[in-house]
Design a protein around this motif. Structure first.
Motif, PDB file in Angstrom:
ATOM      1  N   ILE A   1       0.848  -1.197   0.000  1.00  0.00           N
ATOM      2  CA  ILE A   1       0.000   0.000   0.000  1.00  0.00           C
ATOM      3  C   ILE A   1       0.883   1.246   0.000  1.00  0.00           C
ATOM      4  CG2 ILE A   1      -1.752   1.313   1.251  1.00  0.00           C
ATOM      5  CD1 ILE A   1      -2.748  -1.272   2.471  1.00  0.00           C
ATOM      6  N   VAL A   2       0.592   2.164  -0.907  1.00  0.00           N
ATOM      7  CA  VAL A   2       1.255   3.467  -0.936  1.00  0.00           C
ATOM      8  C   VAL A   2       0.248   4.514  -0.464  1.00  0.00           C
ATOM      9  CG1 VAL A   2       2.322   5.230  -2.380  1.00  0.00           C
ATOM     10  CG2 VAL A   2       2.814   2.807  -2.788  1.00  0.00           C
ATOM     11  N   GLY A   3       0.550   5.176   0.633  1.00  0.00           N
ATOM     12  CA  GLY A   3      -0.308   6.235   1.140  1.00  0.00           C
ATOM     13  C   GLY A   3       0.089   7.570   0.538  1.00  0.00           C
ATOM     14  N   ILE A   4      -0.867   8.283  -0.017  1.00  0.00           N
ATOM     15  CA  ILE A   4      -0.597   9.548  -0.694  1.00  0.00           C
ATOM     16  C   ILE A   4      -1.348  10.669   0.016  1.00  0.00           C
ATOM     17  CG2 ILE A   4      -0.742  10.816  -2.872  1.00  0.00           C
ATOM     18  CD1 ILE A   4      -0.859   8.071  -4.280  1.00  0.00           C
ATOM     19  N   ILE A   5      -0.617  11.671   0.471  1.00  0.00           N
ATOM     20  CA  ILE A   5      -1.198  12.853   1.111  1.00  0.00           C
ATOM     21  C   ILE A   5      -0.880  14.046   0.219  1.00  0.00           C
ATOM     22  CG2 ILE A   5      -1.236  14.315   3.155  1.00  0.00           C
ATOM     23  CD1 ILE A   5      -0.264  11.911   4.777  1.00  0.00           C
ATOM     24  N   SER A   6      -1.894  14.660  -0.344  1.00  0.00           N
ATOM     25  CA  SER A   6      -1.677  15.764  -1.282  1.00  0.00           C
ATOM     26  C   SER A   6      -2.161  17.084  -0.688  1.00  0.00           C
ATOM     27  CB  SER A   6      -2.375  15.492  -2.617  1.00  0.00           C
ATOM     28  OG  SER A   6      -3.774  15.372  -2.445  1.00  0.00           O
ATOM     29  N   ALA A   7      -1.602  18.184  -1.192  1.00  0.00           N
ATOM     30  CA  ALA A   7      -1.950  19.520  -0.734  1.00  0.00           C
ATOM     31  C   ALA A   7      -3.001  20.148  -1.646  1.00  0.00           C
ATOM     32  CB  ALA A   7      -0.699  20.399  -0.678  1.00  0.00           C
TER      33      ALA A   7
ATOM     34  N   CYS B   1       3.958  -0.331 -10.955  1.00  0.00           N
ATOM     35  CA  CYS B   1       4.930  -1.108 -10.189  1.00  0.00           C
ATOM     36  C   CYS B   1       4.266  -2.207  -9.362  1.00  0.00           C
ATOM     37  CB  CYS B   1       5.739  -0.198  -9.274  1.00  0.00           C
ATOM     38  SG  CYS B   1       6.868   0.906 -10.174  1.00  0.00           S
ATOM     39  N   GLY B   2       2.945  -2.272  -9.387  1.00  0.00           N
ATOM     40  CA  GLY B   2       2.240  -3.337  -8.682  1.00  0.00           C
ATOM     41  C   GLY B   2       1.731  -2.968  -7.314  1.00  0.00           C
ATOM     42  N   ASP B   3       1.800  -1.688  -6.961  1.00  0.00           N
ATOM     43  CA  ASP B   3       1.311  -1.238  -5.663  1.00  0.00           C
ATOM     44  C   ASP B   3      -0.132  -0.762  -5.752  1.00  0.00           C
ATOM     45  OD1 ASP B   3       3.839  -1.536  -4.230  1.00  0.00           O
ATOM     46  OD2 ASP B   3       4.532   0.142  -5.464  1.00  0.00           O
ATOM     47  N   VAL B   4      -0.807  -0.734  -4.625  1.00  0.00           N
ATOM     48  CA  VAL B   4      -2.148  -0.163  -4.525  1.00  0.00           C
ATOM     49  C   VAL B   4      -2.047   1.134  -3.722  1.00  0.00           C
ATOM     50  CG1 VAL B   4      -3.324  -2.372  -4.737  1.00  0.00           C
ATOM     51  CG2 VAL B   4      -2.659  -1.557  -2.467  1.00  0.00           C
ATOM     52  N   CYS B   5      -3.018   2.008  -3.871  1.00  0.00           N
ATOM     53  CA  CYS B   5      -2.906   3.355  -3.314  1.00  0.00           C
ATOM     54  C   CYS B   5      -4.093   3.726  -2.431  1.00  0.00           C
ATOM     55  CB  CYS B   5      -2.793   4.384  -4.442  1.00  0.00           C
ATOM     56  SG  CYS B   5      -1.395   4.116  -5.548  1.00  0.00           S
ATOM     57  N   ILE B   6      -3.798   4.470  -1.378  1.00  0.00           N
ATOM     58  CA  ILE B   6      -4.821   5.124  -0.560  1.00  0.00           C
ATOM     59  C   ILE B   6      -4.510   6.611  -0.582  1.00  0.00           C
ATOM     60  CG2 ILE B   6      -5.861   5.357   1.713  1.00  0.00           C
ATOM     61  CD1 ILE B   6      -5.110   2.506   2.318  1.00  0.00           C
ATOM     62  N   TRP B   7      -5.444   7.382  -1.058  1.00  0.00           N
ATOM     63  CA  TRP B   7      -5.240   8.823  -1.252  1.00  0.00           C
ATOM     64  C   TRP B   7      -6.002   9.605  -0.203  1.00  0.00           C
ATOM     65  CZ3 TRP B   7      -7.438  11.872  -6.068  1.00  0.00           C
ATOM     66  CH2 TRP B   7      -6.978  13.194  -6.021  1.00  0.00           C
TER      67      TRP B   7
END
Length: 357
Positions: free
Chosen positions: A181-187, A205-211
């Motif tokens: 899991i890749v955690g994404i925090i955006s501004a 790259c085969g990862d899943v994301c939580i935004w």
């Protein structure tokens, strides 16, 4: 009696006919019902696991800095919903990582094509909800399209080295594996581009994301997810590859302190980055931080000089007002270090003037 009965039946029939047509006129069309239902889902549900969404019944509102009007309200993610999102992402990762990288790249390519289709409305939403110019809003969506193109090529270039071994008849090689899991925090200032820079690369790259999008621009996140979910549904991608959570910094803290999220990519202030970096490092996680970015202030010939701020580190002034702006910096700040921001000949001129004063 027959006459009275006939009149009564006629009145009853006329009344029923009138009532029937009245209901038909008041009944909304099917398309209106569909639009109303879609609007309800989009503006109320803001915790997504792909195709599915949930509503916590606690909302935050989005207001446009353009005119100060309320655009809509979205639900805030609860701890229970967060756990559901993470579990869904973990389950999806087991399937997503097994898909060949070029096929994952094909999903991203299709998303890029859909972004081209919806570039104008998405760019307008970015402009209206965030407050930047329309051209900048459209440009941000173009950056999303560009990163999709880049990621598609990357999906066929996930190379590894092969090396000789000291053991006879053996060969060593390296192979890159997805993290999870890749955690994404955006501004808020780049409400869609920053997410795509992270998510598209992570996906190939085969990862899943939580935004976790900015609470100031939640509708932009919904729009991006709505466009992506069409592609995911058409390709029968499992639930949980692309996820959204919404709320203030506390929701972001759930990710930064979660051992199940090995990588956190955060964009924002330096102060925020120090907090996120410390939290992730405390659990030996990985962090990718983009911090403290500031746009330059440009002072034009027609500007009101008295409104020029001296708190910025980068300043560009029109030649007709340059002298006055430089003196303003010296008088208000009394700091010769500011002179290093000016051309050499201007530095020398105003440094001498400052020392004489």
């Amino acid at each position: 009696y027959v006459l009275l009965l006939s009149v009564g039946l006629f009145i009853f029939f006329f009344y029923c006919l009138f009532f029937f047509f009245f209901l038909m006129r008041r009944r909304p069309t099917r398309s209106t019902l569909d639009r109303s239902s879609a609007a309800s889902d989009v503006y109320k549900r803001q915790t997504w696991t792909g195709q599915k969404s949930s509503d916590s019944k606690t909302y935050l509102s989005s207001y446009s800095p353009v005119d100060g009007k309320k655009i809509g309200s979205v639900s805030v993610t609860t701890k229970k919903e967060y756990e559901k999102v993470v579990n869904s992402a973990l389950k999806a990762f087991e399937t997503w990582r097994e898909m060949p990288a070029p096929k994952r790249g094909e999903i991203v390519r299709q998303y890029g094509e859909n972004l081209r289709k919806y570039k104008e409305p998405l760019g307008k939403l970015v402009s209206y909800e965030m407050g930047k110019s329309l051209q900048e809003g459209l440009g941000e969506v173009q950056e999303m399209i560009d990163i999709c193109d880049f990621a598609v090529g990357l999906s066929r270039q996930l190379y590894g080295l092969t090396m000789h071994s000291e053991r006879p008849k053996h060969r060593m090689y390296e192979q890159w594996h997805p993290l999870g899991i890749v955690g994404i925090i955006s501004a808020f200032n780049f409400p869609v581009a920053v997410w795509s820079w992270n998510a598209m690369i992570a996906m190939v790259c085969g990862d899943v994301c939580i935004w976790k999008a900015s609470e100031k621009t939640p509708l932009c996140a919904i729009a991006c997810q709505s466009i992506l979910q069409k592609v995911l549904k058409a390709n029968k991608i499992p639930e949980g590859v692309s996820n959204i959570i919404t709320g203030d910094y506390k929701v972001g803290e759930w990710m930064t302190t979660d051992n199940r999220v090995p990588l956190i990519s955060a964009t924002g202030s330096t102060r925020m980055g120090k907090i996120v970096g410390s939290a992730v490092a405390g659990r030996l996680g990985k962090s990718l931080l983009e911090l403290g970015g500031n746009n330059a202030v440009i002072v034009t010939e027609s500007a009101d000089i008295n409104l020029v701020s001296v708190s910025y580190t980068h300043l560009r002034a029109h030649e007709t007002v340059l002298d006055f702006v430089c003196r303003l910096l010296l008088e208000k700040k009394k700091n010769s270090k500011r002179l290093s921001l000016l051309p050499t000949r201007i530095q020398k001129k105003y440094y001498i003037s400052y020392m004489q004063q």
